[in-house]
Design a protein around this motif. Structure first.
Motif, PDB file in Angstrom:
ATOM      1  N   THR A 139       8.043  -2.074   2.775  1.00 17.83           N
ATOM      2  CA  THR A 139       8.454  -2.724   1.531  1.00 17.83           C
ATOM      3  C   THR A 139       7.733  -4.054   1.365  1.00 17.83           C
ATOM      4  N   LEU A 165       4.819  -4.852   2.550  1.00 24.82           N
ATOM      5  CA  LEU A 165       3.426  -4.566   2.194  1.00 24.82           C
ATOM      6  C   LEU A 165       3.315  -4.183   0.716  1.00 24.82           C
ATOM      7  N   LEU A 166       4.251  -3.355   0.251  1.00 29.07           N
ATOM      8  CA  LEU A 166       4.226  -2.909  -1.143  1.00 29.07           C
ATOM      9  C   LEU A 166       4.372  -4.095  -2.089  1.00 29.07           C
ATOM     10  N   ILE A 167       5.349  -4.947  -1.785  1.00 25.81           N
ATOM     11  CA  ILE A 167       5.574  -6.099  -2.670  1.00 25.81           C
ATOM     12  C   ILE A 167       4.354  -7.014  -2.632  1.00 25.81           C
TER      13      ILE A 167
END
Lengths: 319, 557
Positions: A41, A43-45
């Motif tokens: 999460t 990394l995604l953000i």
């Protein structure tokens, strides 16, 4: 009917050995998954915030990266290692629970799923009851686990008391086994967990775990024949179809399609938990069971109000 | 070398009489029209199944609710599940596959156009047959109406002593009919992909969407006949005196479960692989980057396909298979997390360093990444067998697979609609309505399904029409039910958007997203013959090569 008197049937509030083993494994599993979730999460953000087009030069495409063997090997091997660890922990607990050595004198109970109620038979004690499973508490000095044999007479049901153990299906023509070892006295809630037809929702279970020494008293009382009174309703009960489906031990009523009524009044609920076992609810139940539990297989017997009152007087004598 | 014409052709404005239109659509063997009809069918059934879900959430919003009775509720969840899997998910697979695969491969049509039309009509009439049970079920016997056996139809509840009347037969026959359509459709897609690729389109250059469709079609051919066989056996049980699953006569209810899940689990991959394909097309285009690690993505797809066929009994950890088998299926189920993880990481790698444009298709795809991560991790949790003994058949499982099938499949379905609607119709969908749709749906979905995980952990089983107060389930259920409202509004906005944009959306032009696969090289909507001139295919992104002759892909692949 409500269950405010019972503890919340949380899988994270175990009071029995197998449920405790599952809880411990679950924390490990949740911790691993939470870390993975947090990292990905993040990394995604990060990607969403950092690489928005609005933060990039307008008229140029970004550098095209076709892949990277090193990175791809890394995010194949690391998850693989995590999976191996999780699998080993899982397999260990599977065998620990399924191959658990039980003492030879473990209490044996046969659990039979019916559309839509539970039958509990204690073959060693000569007891048959319904919808309320009574067990002794198990203590380190005197272990009293219960070995449950699961059967079904009609369709597939599933026996689930979250605080005592995970579920095991009760399948016709395919007997299963499971075990529980309650470590604390109290009443615990569970219900059928495999869709089994119209009233799957009202196929509830109460497990009463007796403190040390009290289970024997309960068993002795249950083993006794019915203490029937000679109420006027007795004749109506025996002259009506009641006896085709219900047993009152020690009498001519030997039906097995419905719950054993020998000690009906020792139970807290009616209709597999759909209503409290009170005189008023007994009256409503006898007038039309489907009113309390739509779809129930017990028919309305079309008795008059006076006859119902009389039958109730008989039933409440079945202590 | 042919070039792409960048002429903005408006959609065909000529109005034709209804009879002509009907004739054109009903008799068509054009893969694009059949694809659009599949997607339209999926949307209509999606609305129906959504209404069923909303009714169920309304019933469960408070304990002891009497909005619907047990029979009605049991029919609702049976029809909801069956509809979503067979008449939303499957038509979506074949709809997107039909419309896109020939275009992406530079083909004229699918390999067997008439078989293709036949497949579609079988699917549609299978769905109608299932729904006819509401009328025909009680009409014949006075017993039952729609089936109430669950989408998994566990024996022996499906045997005649327990479900008299014809409702269960509608379930069997509806799915048998559509199942034949799906098998034929899958064979058609495989044949198309293997034989109809245009010059230069080697397997190694196919768009990932096509790879994923190929794997999904292979899974259909492996898995669906098993369900069909099981259903025929069930019909034999019900009407010809066979006893395959009839426990009272010595049959095995567990055998049905093996048949069903040997189909049922690959089915999940059949549904999710094509939308993985959608993500694999949209994420690169809106990140303005080539897909990261194409060969690994293909390998992961094949791995998911084959491992996915060996995990079915993880639906059966509670039937008493014994410790060795339970461990085996735990291992295969956890193993599938590795190739699935690779996919998530590669999408992330694609976005990394990109110039990400958050248009509506990308918004849905991004939400998919978060939600699929959550659904994937709860999937791994469910492979932890002892934990599964606790939460199997509870609301935890309901939440898990809705994160995969709504958070994954439906979100990417929406992404695909916003992305390819311009190609199919020649008009753009409205971006502002699209954003509203996205935000309403993402918030509502996560409220409803996020909180339902906890209901399962607190011991609430699924498929119950009511529950008593005092178990700690009341607030959770109320909140979950309220989450339906924004979701319903979101879907309503999509419907409005589609209707409005069909009439007066902005003309799209050939290539509104500045994309790289072949479908964007023809007009929007494409002519019946698809391509007048095919661009030269020398890489995985033929249109990138055209747009960047200075630095074409084929130098790097």
């Amino acid at each position: 009917m409500n269950a405010v008197d019972l503890p919340i049937p949380s899988v994270f509030a175990p009071v029995s050995t197998p449920a405790l083993l599952i809880r411990d494994l679950s924390w490990l599993m949740l911790a691993i998954c939470a870390v993975i979730f947090a990292v990905v999460t993040y990394l995604l953000i990060h990607v969403i915030v950092r690489f928005r087009a609005s933060r990039a030069p307008v008229d140029r495409e970004p550098p095209q990266v076709y892949g990277s063997h090193a990175i791809e090997v890394a995010w194949t091997v690391i998850p693989l290692l995590i999976v191996v660890v999780l699998f080993l922990a899982t397999a260990r607990t599977i065998f620990e629970i399924e191959r658990h050595p039980l003492p030879a004198d473990a209490l044996r109970v046969t659990v039979v799923g019916h559309q839509w109620w539970w039958e509990f038979r204690y073959p060693d004690l000569g007891i048959v009851t319904a919808n309320e499973l009574h067990l002794p508490v198990s203590e380190p000095a005197a272990r009293r686990p219960a070995l449950l044999r699961l059967e079904a007479v009609d369709v597939v049901h599933s026996f689930w008391i979250p605080q005592l153990n995970g579920k095991t299906d009760a399948i016709p023509n395919h007997p299963n086994r499971t075990w529980v070892e309650p470590l604390r006295a109290g009443t615990y809630y569970g219900q059928c967990a495999e869709y089994c037809g119209t009233q799957h929702a009202n196929m509830l279970i109460r497990v009463v775990v007796h403190p040390r020494g009290q289970f024997e008293a309960w068993a002795a009382a249950q083993r006794a024949h019915a203490a029937e009174g000679a109420a006027p309703g007795r004749a109506i009960f025996f002259a009506t179809a009641c006896v085709n489906c219900h047993t009152v031990r020690g009498t001519a009523a030997t039906g097995t399609f419905g719950p054993d009524l020998t000690h009906l009044m020792s139970r807290a609920t009616l209709g597999a938990g759909v209503a409290a076992n009170t005189r008023e609810n007994l009256r409503r139940w006898l007038r039309d069971p489907a009113h309390l539990k739509p779809g129930v297989l017990m028919p309305a017997m079309n008795l008059s109000d006076e006859e119902i009152d009389a039958v109730i007087t008989y039933l409440v004598s079945l202590k | 070398v042919a070039t792409v014409e960048v002429v903005t052709t408006g959609p065909d404005e000529v109005r034709r009489p209804l009879g002509v239109l009907l004739h054109e659509w009903v008799l068509t063997v054009d893969h694009k029209r059949i694809g659009i009809m599949y997607v339209g069918m999926a949307l209509v059934f999606f609305a129906v199944a959504g209404l069923q879900a909303a009714l169920m959430r309304w019933q469960l919003s408070v304990p002891g609710n009497t909005l619907v009775g047990p029979e009605t509720f049991n029919r609702l969840f049976t029809m909801h599940g069956t509809t979503m899997v067979f008449f939303v998910g499957m038509p979506l697979v074949f709809g997107t596959g039909n419309f896109l695969v020939p275009l992406m491969l530079g083909a004229r049509d699918v390999a067997f156009p008439r078989l293709n039309a036949f497949s579609f009509w079988l699917s549609l009439f299978g769905g109608l047959l299932l729904y006819f049970s509401y009328i025909g079920g009680p009409g014949l016997y006075g017993a039952g109406s729609a089936p109430a056996v669950g989408w998994f139809a566990y024996a022996p509840l499906t045997e005649r002593p327990f479900t008299p009347g014809t409702s269960t037969d509608y379930w069997i026959l509806g799915l048998l009919t559509s199942g034949f359509g799906s098998i034929a459709g899958a064979i058609n897609l495989i044949a198309t992909i293997v034989t109809m690729r245009c010059p230069g389109m080697t397997f190694g250059r196919m768009p990932l969407f096509v790879w994923l469709l190929l794997m999904a079609a292979v899974e259909v051919v492996i898995a669906l006949p098993v369900l069909t066989a099981g259903q025929v056996m069930l019909l034999f049980d019900r009407y010809l005196g066979a006893h395959f699953f009839d426990a009272l006569a010595g049959g095995s209810p567990v055998l049905w479960q093996h048949f069903f899940w040997f189909f049922g689990h690959p089915e999940v991959y059949i549904l999710i692989l094509p939308v993985f394909g959608i993500a694999s097309e949209i994420i690169p285009v809106f990140s303005r980057k080539v897909i990261f690690g194409y060969p690994v993505m293909v390998a992961a797809t094949i791995a998911i396909g084959f491992i996915g066929a060996s995990v079915w009994a993880h639906h059966m950890f509670t039937v008493g298979m014994g410790a060795p088998l339970n461990s085996l299926f735990a291992a295969s189920t956890m193993a599938i997390a590795v190739p699935t993880g690779i996919k998530i990481f590669n999408w992330l790698g694609t976005m990394w360093g990109g110039h990400i444009v958050f248009a509506t298709p990308m918004l849905f795809s991004t939400a998919f990444l978060f939600q699929f991560l959550a659904g994937g991790l709860t999937g791994v949790m469910l492979a932890v067998v002892p934990f599964d003994w606790q939460v199997s058949d509870s609301y935890f499982v309901v939440a898990h697979f809705h994160y995969v099938l709504i958070g994954g499949l439906v979100f990417l379905f929406f992404a695909g609609i916003y992305y390819w609607f311009p190609k199919a119709t020649g008009r753009m969908l409205d971006e502002r309505l699209g954003r509203w749709h996205f935000w309403l749906f993402v918030v509502g979905f996560n409220i409803t399904m996020g909180i339902l995980h906890f209901a399962g952990l607190l011991g609430m089983p699924r498929r119950i029409y009511t529950y008593q107060t005092g178990h700690g389930w009341d607030t959770i259920n109320l909140v979950a039910s309220l989450g339906v409202i924004p979701q319903a509004l979101g879907v309503l906005l999509l419907a409005i958007n589609i209707v409005r944009s069909l009439r007066r959306g902005t003309p799209a032009g050939d290539d509104p997203w500045d994309a790289w696969t072949l479908e964007w090289a023809t007009t929007s909507p494409p002519p019946e013959y698809n391509f007048e001139v095919l661009p030269l295919v020398r890489s995985r992104r033929p249109l990138w090569d055209l747009k960047h002759p200075d630095d074409p892909d084929w130098r790097h692949e």
